[in-house]
Scaffold this active site. Structure first.
Site, PDB file in Angstrom:
ATOM      1  CB  ILE A   1      25.748 133.259 131.021  1.00  0.00           C
ATOM      2  CG1 ILE A   1      25.456 132.251 132.138  1.00  0.00           C
ATOM      3  CG2 ILE A   1      24.777 134.410 131.038  1.00  0.00           C
ATOM      4  CD1 ILE A   1      25.548 132.841 133.536  1.00  0.00           C
ATOM      5  N   GLY A   2      26.708 130.347 129.343  1.00  0.00           N
ATOM      6  CA  GLY A   2      27.824 129.411 129.234  1.00  0.00           C
ATOM      7  C   GLY A   2      27.340 128.037 128.859  1.00  0.00           C
ATOM      8  CD  GLN A   3      26.247 124.445 124.736  1.00  0.00           C
ATOM      9  OE1 GLN A   3      26.043 125.496 124.137  1.00  0.00           O
ATOM     10  NE2 GLN A   3      25.843 123.270 124.266  1.00  0.00           N
ATOM     11  N   GLY A   4      28.863 123.782 128.616  1.00  0.00           N
ATOM     12  CA  GLY A   4      29.930 122.810 128.743  1.00  0.00           C
ATOM     13  C   GLY A   4      29.388 121.429 128.481  1.00  0.00           C
ATOM     14  N   GLY A   5      30.239 120.433 128.625  1.00  0.00           N
ATOM     15  CA  GLY A   5      29.826 119.068 128.403  1.00  0.00           C
ATOM     16  C   GLY A   5      28.758 118.629 129.375  1.00  0.00           C
ATOM     17  CG  PHE A   6      27.296 119.051 134.072  1.00  0.00           C
ATOM     18  CD1 PHE A   6      27.397 117.832 134.728  1.00  0.00           C
ATOM     19  CD2 PHE A   6      26.325 119.932 134.491  1.00  0.00           C
ATOM     20  CE1 PHE A   6      26.546 117.511 135.776  1.00  0.00           C
ATOM     21  CE2 PHE A   6      25.470 119.633 135.535  1.00  0.00           C
ATOM     22  CZ  PHE A   6      25.582 118.410 136.174  1.00  0.00           C
TER      23      PHE A   6
ATOM     24  CG  ASP B   1      39.205 121.542 135.573  1.00  0.00           C
ATOM     25  OD1 ASP B   1      40.297 121.563 134.967  1.00  0.00           O
ATOM     26  OD2 ASP B   1      38.111 121.630 134.993  1.00  0.00           O
TER      27      ASP B   1
ATOM     28  CB  VAL C   1      25.706 128.114 132.842  1.00  0.00           C
ATOM     29  CG1 VAL C   1      25.525 128.934 134.125  1.00  0.00           C
ATOM     30  CG2 VAL C   1      26.573 126.894 133.108  1.00  0.00           C
TER      31      VAL C   1
END
Length: 437
Positions: free
Chosen positions: A156-161, A276, A164
């Site tokens: 459901i999501g993606q980031g640099g970390f 943030d 998800v």
């Protein structure tokens, strides 16, 4: 049909303007909305925090024209050398047991330190960590089952970390599972994980994502938090689902976010600075209640009881939302969140992203453009064109801009506290409802 939800910073498909987390080991791993590294910008490699004593700078009047973030970028990217012994936030023992706001952040009650005083890092593999007695229990096998071995269909999501996933635990609880990237060389992502865990362990509020626990198993680092089903504020402002977020809902969301930040600043045992605050970090429930997410950049505020006025630290945040004073001095205070909140208020009114690179130059920095129109008497030209030009909307817009202008003051001493922001927004909403009928 609604688009897939984005549960954390970096927000999956849609992202706000670039975030700053400048570290030679981390820039490449940040989300798509993070600023790329270039030789013209500094490398932020420090992960330490020093407490600086009160400065002798005098008070400056509110400057009407908001400074351009882009201008600040060009001149302020050389971090100062630490002047005193420093405390690593991720390893600090001073992050005490939390207080819990049970009535929207207006009261504080202390939880038992004995129930949370244990170390949360000196644990064996495949161990389970939960927020407190009675919280959901899980181990790595449960995580594999919940995500169907981290199936792409549940992403459901993606980031640099990391990525998800939406998951369902054995007791039926639907959760968001944040899986850190397996990169043993990326110390920055590990620091973000520890920072987020330490922050989430200490907070509880209606307008913050609920923390269920975390788990470290070999190279796996897992965060399990509340699943918020209705996407991000940014997605709603972009009308991803085809619906326009009405003005009343935007005002309610602003108040929810104001309550959340006020709680972090005032009603925890030690004030927390989010660092943030942005529309892609604000998740919405089905009834459009806002919940602030992503505490990877969160830091403890200065210890005012010892006379400190700020924390000197590397710059992190998102371009367009960054406090220009923090950007130029590396002095972080709660007022940096206030500045970001001011940008968010402008975003709610205009529907625009903080930086609009496709607009003509004078309109690219949304907050600067909107404040200039407001101070020249043309605020109505900045109202999201999808919203009705009613008397109630116009008056509320003017009042919101009055507050945003204070939040965006170049110098922190001229900005209101988040508590004051929330009080003003309550008053605006009361008058709005009376006028709108």
């Amino acid at each position: 049909m609604k688009s897939p939800n984005t549960q954390f910073s970096g927000g999956g498909r849609r992202s706000s303007s670039g975030a700053v987390s400048m570290s030679s080991s981390s820039v490449g791993s940040r989300t798509s909305d993070r600023l790329p590294h270039s030789p013209s910008t500094s490398t932020y490699s420090s992960t330490t925090t020093t407490i600086s004593q009160k400065s002798n700078s005098g008070r400056n009047p509110v400057i009407i024209a908001v400074k351009s973030v882009v201008e600040a970028f060009a001149s302020c990217f050389t971090p100062p050398e630490p002047k005193s012994s420093s405390t690593n936030f991720g390893d600090s023992d001073s992050f005490k047991a939390p207080s819990v706001a049970s009535d929207g952040g207006r009261k504080k009650r202390h939880s038992s330190s004995s129930s949370r005083g244990r170390s949360i890092y000196g644990s064996e593999n495949n161990s389970t960590h939960t927020k407190e007695a009675g919280s959901i229990k899980f181990n790595m096998e449960d995580i594999y089952k919940a995500t169907k071995n981290f199936s792409p269909s549940l992403k459901i999501g993606q980031g640099g970390f990391g990525i998800v996933y939406k998951g369902c635990l054995t007791d039926g609880t639907v959760v968001a599972i944040k899986r850190a990237k397996k990169n043993i060389h990326d110390k920055h992502s590990g620091a973000e994980f520890r920072s987020e865990v330490r922050t989430l362990e200490k907070i509880e509020h209606l307008n913050l994502v609920k923390f269920y626990g975390f788990l470290e198993h070999g190279e796996e680092k897992i965060l399990v938090v509340e699943y918020v089903s209705n996407g991000t504020l940014r997605e709603h402002l972009d009308s991803v689902d085809g619906n326009v977020l009405d003005f009343a809902s935007r005002l309610d969301i602003g108040i929810d976010v104001g309550h959340a930040i006020t709680y972090l600043h005032m009603y925890t045992d030690h004030p927390i600075i989010h660092r943030d605050i942005k529309s892609s970090n604000i998740l919405l429930t089905e009834n459009l209640r806002a919940k602030v997410a992503d505490f990877g950049f969160a830091r403890l505020a200065a210890d005012t009881e010892s006379g400190a006025t700020h924390v000197s630290t590397q710059v992190k945040g998102t371009a367009g939302y960054l406090d220009p004073e923090y950007l130029s001095t590396y002095q972080l205070t709660e007022k940096s969140d206030v500045y970001s909140f001011g940008v968010l208020l402008v975003e709610l009114v205009t529907g625009r992203r903080p930086i609009e690179p496709k607009k003509e130059i004078k309109e690219r920095i949304t907050a600067r453009w909107a404040m200039k129109k407001f101070t020249s008497g043309d605020a109505i030209l900045t109202l999201d064109p999808r919203l009705e030009r009613s008397a109630a909307n116009s008056l509320a817009m003017e009042k919101i801009y009055e507050l945003a202008l204070q939040c965006l003051a170049p110098h922190r001493q001229n900005r209101p506290t988040m508590r004051k922001c929330a009080e003003i927004l309550w008053s605006i909403r009361k008058n709005y409802r009376e006028l709108a009928g």
